[in-house]
Scaffold this active site. Structure first.
Site, PDB file in Angstrom:
ATOM      1  N   LYS A 156       0.775  -1.089  -0.115  1.00 19.03           N
ATOM      2  CA  LYS A 156      -0.191   0.145   0.151  1.00 19.03           C
ATOM      3  C   LYS A 156       0.978   1.343   0.028  1.00 19.03           C
ATOM      4  O   LYS A 156       1.260   1.810   1.045  1.00 19.03           O
ATOM      5  CB  LYS A 156      -1.079   0.074   1.099  1.00 19.03           C
ATOM      6  CG  LYS A 156      -2.278  -0.999   0.970  1.00 19.03           C
ATOM      7  CD  LYS A 156      -3.167  -0.883   2.101  1.00 19.03           C
ATOM      8  CE  LYS A 156      -3.791   0.442   2.460  1.00 19.03           C
ATOM      9  NZ  LYS A 156      -4.798   0.579   1.310  1.00 19.03           N
TER      10      LYS A 156
HETATM   11  N1  PMP Z   1      -7.697  -3.017  -2.740  1.00 20.81           N
HETATM   12  C1  PMP Z   1      -7.304  -1.640  -2.316  1.00 20.81           C
HETATM   13  C2  PMP Z   1      -6.707  -1.200  -3.641  1.00 20.81           C
HETATM   14  C3  PMP Z   1      -7.485  -0.919  -1.376  1.00 20.81           C
HETATM   15  O1  PMP Z   1      -6.986   0.166  -1.233  1.00 20.81           O
HETATM   16  C4  PMP Z   1      -8.019  -1.751  -0.131  1.00 20.81           C
HETATM   17  C5  PMP Z   1      -7.973  -0.917   1.177  1.00 20.81           C
HETATM   18  N2  PMP Z   1      -6.758  -1.425   1.839  1.00 20.81           N
HETATM   19  C6  PMP Z   1      -8.493  -3.028  -0.476  1.00 20.81           C
HETATM   20  C7  PMP Z   1      -8.445  -3.672  -1.770  1.00 20.81           C
HETATM   21  C8  PMP Z   1      -8.949  -3.756   0.867  1.00 20.81           C
HETATM   22  O2  PMP Z   1      -8.141  -4.148   1.689  1.00 20.81           O
HETATM   23  P1  PMP Z   1      -8.171  -4.427   3.266  1.00 20.81           P
HETATM   24  O3  PMP Z   1      -9.475  -5.424   3.354  1.00 20.81           O
HETATM   25  O4  PMP Z   1      -7.202  -4.998   3.697  1.00 20.81           O
HETATM   26  O5  PMP Z   1      -8.765  -3.096   3.785  1.00 20.81           O
END
Ligand code: PMP
Length: 303
Positions: A156
């Site tokens: 991220k």
């Molecule tokens: N895809 C993207 C591009 C994201 O930014 C997120 C949010 N973090 C998610 C999927 C979902 O991930 P998570 O369930 O770990 O929040």
């Protein structure tokens, strides 16, 4: 957004208004930051943060991918996040840790830039709206393709989100709630900030991580919760027609939680209302994070 009192900044609790950085920060110019989005929930046993340790592990992994020296351990980051929630008196809310490069490097070589880490907490309701959680949202397949493997789709990093932002803006400008992004091969990857599931003929499908979607912690939790209930989850490459022919579709993510998708590219999904598997996933997730489920209790980390 309503400011809270304090922001944890490199080990100190700093008043909200004083947590500032210089305009020459490397991260501002080149997107050299890594971050997480985490939610804390109110439960009968007090405030619990959902998968806090796993999120902090992912933050450290993202930092490693981009060779940022994050000086704080997972345990220290976990404690710092809890402390930030405590000092701000939040029973529930959103937690945003961010590690980024500040001053010390001006060119593209980030070597020498100071690595800084902050943890911000605030109250945050349904990311895609209460109405969306209830009745489903309208989405469109984006003309913007998901960032290819020229960066790390699974880290991220702030810089790579410019891609998701283009897709989100396009969707909203065209009157939709959210975008679905295809990857460079034209197969479905994910929403701009959510993972995607579709249900067809009783089977639950989600794109494999290899297509370039984030290895979402909510995605993983929903797979496991639905499997516990006897569903078969198939990680399979999906194309646009799989969306059009789906009986149900829903997004998962920390911000979006479980949000039904009722329409894609102006075509109703199923009968245009959230279906039974979507409702079940929503119910399981809500029970889990509010401490009502007996299983997976280790995912709740009490403040
Ligand atoms: N895809 C993207 C591009 C994201 O930014 C997120 C949010 N973090 C998610 C999927 C979902 O991930 P998570 O369930 O770990 O929040």
């Amino acid at each position: 957004m309503e400011p809270t009192k304090y922001i944890w900044f490199d080990g100190e609790m700093v008043p909200w208004a004083d947590a500032n950085i210089h305009v020459l920060s490397h991260a501002l110019h080149y997107g050299t930051g890594v971050f997480e989005g985490i939610r804390a929930y109110e439960t009968p046993d007090g405030t619990a943060v959902f998968r806090l340790t796993d999120h902090m592990k992912r933050l450290r992994q993202s930092a490693k991918a981009y060779s940022m020296k994050l000086e704080w351990s997972v345990e220290e980051l976990v404690e710092a996040a809890k402390e930030t929630l405590r000092v701000n008196g939040l029973e529930s809310g959103y937690v945003r840790p961010i590690t980024f490069l500040e001053l010390g490097a001006l060119g593209l070589n980030p070597s020498g830039a100071r690595v800084r880490t902050a943890i911000i907490t605030w109250r945050w309701g349904a990311y895609l709206g209460e109405e969306g959680v209830k009745n489903g949202i309208r989405v469109a397949v984006s003309s913007w393709r998901r960032f290819p493997n020229t960066a790390f789709p699974n880290a991220k990093a702030t810089g790579t989100y410019i891609n998701s932002i283009l897709a989100k803006m396009e969707a909203v400008e065209n009157g939709f709630d959210e975008a679905i992004m295809l990857n460079q091969d034209g197969v479905i990857s994910e929403g701009s900030g959510e993972n995607l599931f579709v249900v067809r003929n009783g089977l639950v499908y989600t794109p494999p991580i290899a297509v370039g979607c984030l290895d979402g912690l909510t995605r993983d939790a929903i797979i496991r919760l639905l499997e516990d209930e006897g569903h078969t989850i198939v990680e399979k490459t999906l194309d646009r027609s799989d969306l059009y022919y789906a009986d149900e579709a829903f997004f998962t993510g920390t911000a979006a939680e479980v949000t039904p998708v009722r329409e894609v590219d102006n075509r109703a999904i199923g009968d245009g209302t959230p279906g039974p598997v979507t409702r079940q996933a929503q119910g399981l997730y809500a029970d889990l994070v509010s401490g009502k489920l007996d299983s997976h209790r280790d995912w709740l980390e009490y403040v």
